[in-house]
Design a protein around this motif. Sequence first.
Motif, mmCIF file in Angstrom:
data_model
loop_
_atom_site.group_PDB
_atom_site.id
_atom_site.type_symbol
_atom_site.label_atom_id
_atom_site.label_comp_id
_atom_site.label_asym_id
_atom_site.label_seq_id
_atom_site.Cartn_x
_atom_site.Cartn_y
_atom_site.Cartn_z
ATOM 1 N N PHE A 245 0.825 -1.209 0.000
ATOM 2 C CA PHE A 245 0.000 0.000 0.000
ATOM 3 C C PHE A 245 0.862 1.263 0.000
ATOM 4 C CE2 PHE A 245 -3.426 -2.827 0.849
ATOM 5 C CZ PHE A 245 -4.598 -2.141 0.563
ATOM 6 N N ALA A 246 1.987 1.222 0.692
ATOM 7 C CA ALA A 246 2.819 2.424 0.804
ATOM 8 C C ALA A 246 3.735 2.608 -0.391
ATOM 9 C CB ALA A 246 3.643 2.363 2.085
ATOM 10 N N ASN A 247 4.209 1.500 -0.979
ATOM 11 C CA ASN A 247 5.210 1.608 -2.038
ATOM 12 C C ASN A 247 5.000 0.495 -3.066
ATOM 13 O OD1 ASN A 247 7.407 2.618 -3.421
ATOM 14 N ND2 ASN A 247 8.916 1.564 -2.152
ATOM 15 N N TYR A 252 0.126 -1.754 -12.353
ATOM 16 C CA TYR A 252 -1.268 -2.162 -12.153
ATOM 17 C C TYR A 252 -1.687 -1.974 -10.697
ATOM 18 C CZ TYR A 252 -5.443 -5.097 -12.057
ATOM 19 O OH TYR A 252 -6.714 -5.564 -11.883
ATOM 20 N N THR A 253 -0.790 -2.287 -9.766
ATOM 21 C CA THR A 253 -1.094 -2.064 -8.356
ATOM 22 C C THR A 253 -1.333 -0.581 -8.092
ATOM 23 O OG1 THR A 253 0.391 -3.906 -7.844
ATOM 24 C CG2 THR A 253 -0.335 -2.539 -6.003
ATOM 25 N N ARG A 254 -0.550 0.278 -8.726
ATOM 26 C CA ARG A 254 -0.728 1.714 -8.569
ATOM 27 C C ARG A 254 -2.103 2.165 -9.070
ATOM 28 N NH1 ARG A 254 3.786 5.040 -7.796
ATOM 29 N NH2 ARG A 254 5.656 3.844 -7.284
ATOM 30 N N VAL A 255 -2.558 1.564 -10.160
ATOM 31 C CA VAL A 255 -3.882 1.892 -10.689
ATOM 32 C C VAL A 255 -4.967 1.505 -9.686
ATOM 33 C CG1 VAL A 255 -5.566 1.298 -12.477
ATOM 34 C CG2 VAL A 255 -3.195 1.751 -13.102
ATOM 35 N N LEU A 256 -4.862 0.308 -9.120
ATOM 36 C CA LEU A 256 -5.864 -0.145 -8.151
ATOM 37 C C LEU A 256 -5.867 0.736 -6.903
ATOM 38 C CD1 LEU A 256 -5.435 -4.043 -8.261
ATOM 39 C CD2 LEU A 256 -7.133 -2.647 -9.432
ATOM 40 N N LEU A 257 -4.685 1.064 -6.402
ATOM 41 C CA LEU A 257 -4.601 1.853 -5.174
ATOM 42 C C LEU A 257 -5.120 3.268 -5.375
ATOM 43 C CD1 LEU A 257 -1.121 0.734 -3.775
ATOM 44 C CD2 LEU A 257 -3.373 0.062 -2.954
ATOM 45 N N SER A 258 -4.960 3.811 -6.574
ATOM 46 C CA SER A 258 -5.419 5.175 -6.818
ATOM 47 C C SER A 258 -6.937 5.282 -6.817
ATOM 48 C CB SER A 258 -4.866 5.684 -8.157
ATOM 49 O OG SER A 258 -5.536 5.071 -9.255
ATOM 50 N N ALA A 259 -7.621 4.129 -6.919
ATOM 51 C CA ALA A 259 -9.082 4.136 -6.950
ATOM 52 C C ALA A 259 -9.710 4.048 -5.563
ATOM 53 C CB ALA A 259 -9.583 2.972 -7.809
ATOM 54 N N ILE A 260 -8.902 3.890 -4.514
ATOM 55 C CA ILE A 260 -9.458 3.767 -3.162
ATOM 56 C C ILE A 260 -10.018 5.121 -2.727
ATOM 57 C CG2 ILE A 260 -8.965 3.247 -0.753
ATOM 58 C CD1 ILE A 260 -6.715 1.461 -1.642
#
Length: 360
Positions: A245-247, A252-260
Amino acid sequence: MTAPLLEVANLAKHYPMRRGVLLARTVGNVRAVDGVSFQIFRGETLALVGESGCGKSTTARLVLRLIEPTAGSVRFEDADITALRGAAMRRLRRRMQIVFQDPFASLNPRMTVAEILEEPLIVHGIGDRVARRARVEELLGLVGLAPYHAGRYPHEFSGGQRQRIGIARALAVEPALVVCDEPVSALDVSIQAQVVNLLKDLQARLGLSYLFIAHDLAVVKHVADRVAVMYLGRIVEIGPKDAVFANPWHPYTRVLLSAIPRPDPHHKLQRQIAGGDVPSPANIPSGCRFHTRCAFVIDRCRTEDPALHPIETDHLSACHRAEELPAVAAMEAPRVATPAAARRLALYADRRAAAEQAAG
């Protein structure tokens, strides 16, 4: 180091596509799961996350051998369950249970709660009638229901109560591993927190391990110890929850995290959008599977399939640019790959600005 409770290696499930008279001709394969590997240790929760259709639920069913794998192995308590048959597999099933996504469909509407909870005890030959009825009352108490609920039918309960019954049924035979296949996605948001807290309390009390399937990263953040991100049949990043979550080390992980969503009306939403649609698992792109939608793609990504490799301790990524990604992401504005996506983003920004102006 402690041996893992569950060890999955190169797990695959391919479904043949058939055409012709009587569907006799095979024209290809749908690679629903295509080389997945991970471990789960005793008492921990591994969350498997990704978009709908990426293979999460298929992986869950392969782990429990509810469906047969095309390739790979699943070792549970040091036994390869893909090689077990008959009575040996039935004995092992007591140690592995599942909580299904839809509590409205997973409970038999013609059975009372007592019959639903007693059924797995009968199947595995546990206790006599008196002992089984006592166990039913104990299970109801574990999930926050009263003894008088035993005589009722599933339609007499709310969605959250039905999911509690599903959890109680999974716990009836005292498993070590519980697969939670999106257990809160069909529930109201106000009820989701109650069920998540219940699962965490039961884990602490009973020493359970969870494989937690989800697409809601806000829920995952509260329940998981480690996170595995899945895309198009493969794990593209896996690591400790806080590190992922922090780094994040995969685009693709960055895309998912930006949607939270964040509970801050003044927070400026900075979405990273993956362009286009998810490719078909029947026609997987060459090279990196995410390169057709990635904002940081280079020529190497289009031809060379990246292996899942360690970036930090226990934190792995399948990205050619993983080590340089934080610096690249800071310098490059994430691309909006389609005009339609750009229009949607602009419309959202306009509406948000208008709402903020009206509010203040």
